[in-house]
Design a protein around this motif. Structure first.
Motif, short mmCIF file in Angstrom:
data_model
loop_
_atom_site.label_atom_id
_atom_site.label_comp_id
_atom_site.label_asym_id
_atom_site.label_seq_id
_atom_site.Cartn_x
_atom_site.Cartn_y
_atom_site.Cartn_z
N ARG A 11 0.85 -1.19 0.00
CA ARG A 11 0.00 0.00 0.00
C ARG A 11 0.89 1.24 0.00
NH1 ARG A 11 -2.89 -2.47 5.11
NH2 ARG A 11 -0.66 -2.65 5.49
N VAL A 12 0.92 1.92 -1.15
CA VAL A 12 1.83 3.04 -1.36
C VAL A 12 1.04 4.34 -1.49
CG1 VAL A 12 3.59 4.00 -2.88
CG2 VAL A 12 3.46 1.53 -2.54
N HIS A 13 1.51 5.36 -0.79
CA HIS A 13 0.92 6.69 -0.89
C HIS A 13 1.84 7.57 -1.74
CE1 HIS A 13 -1.78 6.38 2.94
NE2 HIS A 13 -1.89 5.34 2.13
N LEU A 14 1.26 8.25 -2.71
CA LEU A 14 2.01 9.07 -3.65
C LEU A 14 1.68 10.54 -3.43
CD1 LEU A 14 3.87 9.33 -6.10
CD2 LEU A 14 1.89 8.87 -7.56
N THR A 15 2.68 11.31 -2.98
CA THR A 15 2.45 12.72 -2.67
C THR A 15 2.67 13.64 -3.85
OG1 THR A 15 4.73 13.11 -1.96
CG2 THR A 15 3.19 12.30 -0.29
N ALA A 16 3.03 13.10 -5.01
CA ALA A 16 3.36 13.91 -6.18
C ALA A 16 2.12 14.15 -7.03
CB ALA A 16 4.43 13.23 -7.01
N GLN A 17 2.07 15.33 -7.63
CA GLN A 17 1.03 15.63 -8.63
C GLN A 17 1.58 15.39 -10.04
OE1 GLN A 17 0.32 19.74 -9.63
NE2 GLN A 17 -1.88 19.42 -9.84
N LEU A 199 5.82 8.08 -1.00
CA LEU A 199 6.80 8.53 -1.99
C LEU A 199 6.76 10.04 -2.15
CD1 LEU A 199 6.69 5.48 -2.53
CD2 LEU A 199 6.77 5.98 -4.98
N PHE A 200 7.95 10.64 -2.26
CA PHE A 200 8.08 12.09 -2.38
C PHE A 200 8.98 12.43 -3.57
CE2 PHE A 200 7.46 10.96 2.05
CZ PHE A 200 6.44 11.81 2.45
N LEU A 232 9.82 5.27 3.59
CA LEU A 232 9.73 6.64 3.09
C LEU A 232 10.77 6.78 1.98
CD1 LEU A 232 9.44 8.65 6.45
CD2 LEU A 232 7.59 7.85 4.95
N PHE A 233 10.32 7.13 0.79
CA PHE A 233 11.21 7.18 -0.37
C PHE A 233 11.18 8.56 -1.00
CE2 PHE A 233 10.03 2.77 0.14
CZ PHE A 233 11.21 2.08 -0.09
N ALA A 234 12.36 9.07 -1.31
CA ALA A 234 12.52 10.38 -1.96
C ALA A 234 13.38 10.22 -3.20
CB ALA A 234 13.15 11.38 -1.00
N VAL A 235 13.21 11.13 -4.15
CA VAL A 235 13.99 11.01 -5.39
C VAL A 235 15.44 11.44 -5.20
CG1 VAL A 235 12.05 11.24 -6.97
CG2 VAL A 235 13.21 13.28 -6.14
#
Length: 278
Positions: A11-17, A199-200, A232-235
């Protein structure tokens, strides 16, 4: 994801538009369930007269260097210039001056426009661009900067304090989403164990997501990320910084690459033990 029968879906939450559809498709191929919770949304700056004035001022100043801080900003600037019948002189200027890119996305947009970057900030921060120019000497030099949506004027002040004459243009701004509930839900589920990963893709979104968490939730988020129960994952390191400043454990690739981050998510998902939904 292999062994899907033994594992509950990730279950992944995506904070990017931006690029959310592309990211969603990649995560779905990993067997993930994706919840969209954009922490910031891009709002085009519709002040055509101001953009025209800023662009004309930059053309007249003929800066010795132009800082390109975002790919979307450069593309919007060129599109706006075309609509204002300033596209040809702007492209000519950008082709003759030094272009400095704040990371891979800005560099990619420069190349896509048929232009060449003189230097790309390895850490993908505007401060690196300013430091790079400072080493060469900024006193009396003219610099233009394409501001990103979260700019608060600090970069222009830094350049002026180092002796540069500065011209800037703003093409878009970031804003809070009209409905705050998806972000509040994301924070709540990441803290209580109902989400596996968040994800950020920008530092601004990371800061906005974090702002939605109360003190108790922040403690739980720090605990879950430290234990590896929450990913927590960031680019990149710049994007991860707001979260790390509050004690969160964040994973990111060495270089700012969306594909590399998604591969990290896949590797992390494969390494997790099967678990049941809470």
């Amino acid at each position: 994801m292999s062994d899907t029968d033994a594992r509950a879906p990730l279950r992944v939450h995506l904070t990017a538009q931006r690029r959310s559809r592309e990211i969603d498709e990649a995560l779905t191929r990993l067997g993930a369930e994706v919840f969209h919770c954009p922490a910031l949304v891009v709002v085009p700056d519709e002040r055509d007269e101001q953009i025209a004035r800023d662009t004309r001022a930059i053309l007249a100043a003929r800066p010795e260097a132009v800082l390109i801080t975002t790919g979307v900003g450069l593309r919007a600037w060129l599109a706006a210039a075309d609509a204002l019948e300033l596209g040809e002189p702007l492209r000519r200027l950008l082709g003759q001056t030094r272009l400095l890119a704040r990371g891979a996305k800005a560099h990619g947009a420069i190349r896509a426009a048929g232009l060449t970057a003189d230097w790309v900030a390895p850490g993908e921060s505007t401060s690196e661009l300013i430091e790079h120019l400072t080493v060469e000497g900024l006193s009396g030099r003219t610099v233009a900067i394409q501001h990103h949506g979260m700019d608060d004027g600090r970069d222009a002040r830094d350049l002026r304090e180092r002796g540069a004459q500065v011209h800037g243009v703003v093409l878009y701004r970031y804003a809070q989403p009209a409905d705050p509930e998806p972000v509040l839900r994301s924070v709540r589920e990441a803290a209580d164990g109902s989400a596996d990963a968040v994800l950020f893709t920008s530092a601004g979104a990371a800061a906005a997501w974090l702002k939605a968490a109360d003190a108790e939730q922040r403690c739980r988020l720090a605990e879950r990320s430290a234990s590896g129960d929450l990913g927590l994952f960031a680019v990149g390191a710049v994007t991860a910084a707001p979260l790390r400043e509050h004690g969160f454990t964040v994973q990111h690739p060495e270089r700012f690459r969306l594909g590399a981050m998604l591969r990290q998510v896949g590797t992390w998902a494969q390494s997790r033990s099967p678990r049941e939904r809470p």
